[in-house]
Enzyme design. Structure first.
Site, short mmCIF file in Angstrom:
data_model
loop_
_atom_site.label_atom_id
_atom_site.label_comp_id
_atom_site.label_asym_id
_atom_site.label_seq_id
_atom_site.Cartn_x
_atom_site.Cartn_y
_atom_site.Cartn_z
CG HIS A 28 -0.33 0.10 2.53
ND1 HIS A 28 -0.04 1.30 3.17
CD2 HIS A 28 0.09 -0.88 3.40
CE1 HIS A 28 0.49 1.05 4.34
NE2 HIS A 28 0.60 -0.25 4.52
CG ASP B 165 -2.60 4.27 3.00
OD1 ASP B 165 -2.21 3.15 2.60
OD2 ASP B 165 -3.31 4.41 4.01
CD GLU C 133 -2.55 -1.47 5.66
OE1 GLU C 133 -2.49 -2.49 6.37
OE2 GLU C 133 -2.04 -0.37 6.00
#
Length: 407
Positions: free
Chosen positions: A78, A80, A175
């Protein structure tokens, strides 16, 4: 080493903090900055079928280079970073040939990364560490994982003599706020199984995680002048205290470890007329998880009898232990374990005391254990990652691809 380091530094300097209060996907517009960069990079290194959808989910393919049918596998990370700590203006520090002593992250603020407190540092004497400057997080969770996946794919493209089947990679937003898998298209991804590269220290291999639920409690009180309150006032704050006191005081995060479950009150606000509690419920065993939810319901039921139904409780399941979905295909864990052992890495197989995209993906039909990405002290200013651990993670990915094609 320098190539993987440069790639990682380029990723972490892009702010991709997610926002749980947002209703969009991705939850913040700035996540597109790294997502678009990744799409361009995946195309540049030679991957095929590179796509990004309207929600910033990225997928790409490394085609098979063998003439027999083998399982299609995937690797997922992920992009983020957590909303718990600033990810703006990340200024990584490079500590080469770490000497095992204190690292001054920020002299002005006297912020020290010390092995006296963070003992894991001593594992990495003589290695190259990437740290924060003490004012932000680093973002190794999970930009280290992205770095490793991209680097491994680039290596396989440059070394066609390493035989492998079809490899799919996927990068997700959000996430860190629990939504990373919500809009992941498992059918489009088309892998039989996958691995998230989202663990911590070198050697971690995880296929168990908590069963998780969130609970919200609202209490309606009655405010009466305290001089005349006997038999009339219902103090919502006091009832909130009774609820907290009724929970087992040692079954909280700060007193549990391993497979022990807990209740965690993370928010409380209120006054006499109204109070609210927010808490999470965690347990590795499904039966114990259900018992915990029932225990909370019983506490609320009894207090409602006492206080004339002034309490409302809502409980919502968040995710489940992926072990239930991984055990029937346990060979995928064995393959990762074999890959690590072939590279002289000691596998550390342990339960995750939290959640992972792999949990949700496993229940969506994509069994998905978790492999180390190398970082430590995620979500804060003491975060760091050894470059050598990222290099080893790249080697593990390559070896898994190779083993899957030869079994």
């Amino acid at each position: 080493m320098q190539d993987i380091l440069d790639r990682f530094l380029g990723y972490v300097k892009i702010d991709t903090q997610s926002d749980a209060s947002s209703n969009t996907t991705p939850s913040t517009a700035k996540q597109w900055d790294l997502a678009n960069k990744l799409v361009a990079e995946l195309k540049d290194i030679g991957l095929e079928d590179v796509t990004i959808d309207d929600n910033a989910y990225i997928m790409a393919t490394l085609p098979s280079n063998i003439d027999k049918e083998v399982p299609t596998i995937g690797f997922i990370a992920h992009f983020d970073t957590t909303p718990d700590f600033s990810g703006t203006n990340v200024n990584p520090q490079i500590i080469r040939n770490y000497d095992g002593k204190d690292i001054v992250l920020n002299a002005e603020e006297n912020i020290i990364l010390s092995p006296d407190y963070f003992e894991d540092l001593l594992q990495y004497k003589g290695q190259t560490l990437v740290t924060t400057d003490g004012t932000t997080l680093l973002g190794a969770d999970d930009k280290a994982g992205i770095t490793e996946i991209v680097t491994a794919m680039e290596f396989l493209i440059a070394h066609p003599e390493i035989k492998h089947g079809k490899i799919r990679i996927g990068f997700t937003p959000d996430e860190e706020i629990g939504r990373g898998a919500h809009k992941f298209d498992v059918d489009k991804f088309g892998a039989e199984w996958a691995y998230t590269m989202d663990g911590s220290q070198i050697g971690e291999l995880e296929y168990e995680n908590f069963n998780a639920a969130g609970a919200h409690i609202t209490i309606q009180g009655k405010s009466v002048h305290p001089g005349y309150a006997k038999g009339k006032m219902i103090n919502a704050i006091g009832i909130a205290q009774e609820i907290m006191a009724a929970l087992p005081n040692k079954e909280v995060p700060e007193h549990t470890s391993g497979r022990e479950g807990f209740y965690h009150i993370h928010t409380i606000k209120g006054e006499i007329e109204n109070a609210e509690l927010g808490l999470i419920i965690r347990d590795h065993e499904r039966s114990s998880f259900e018992d915990r939810k029932k225990a909370l319901e019983t506490i609320v039921f009894r207090l409602n009898e006492k206080y004339n139904n002034c309490i409302e409780l809502s409980i919502k399941d968040q995710y489940y232990n992926m072990k239930e979905k991984v055990m029937p295909v346990y060979h995928i864990v064995e393959t990762a374990k074999e890959a690590m052992e072939a590279l002289n890495i000691t596998p550390i197989i342990k339960p995750i005391r939290g959640g992972t995209d792999g949990s949700q993906l496993s229940y969506m039909g994509l069994p998905c254990p978790n492999i180390f990405a190398g970082g430590h002290n995620f979500h804060g200013k003491y975060e760091y990652v050894p470059v050598e651990s990222m290099e080893k993670a790249v080697e593990v990915i390559v070896k898994i691809c190779e083993l899957t094609a030869t079994k």
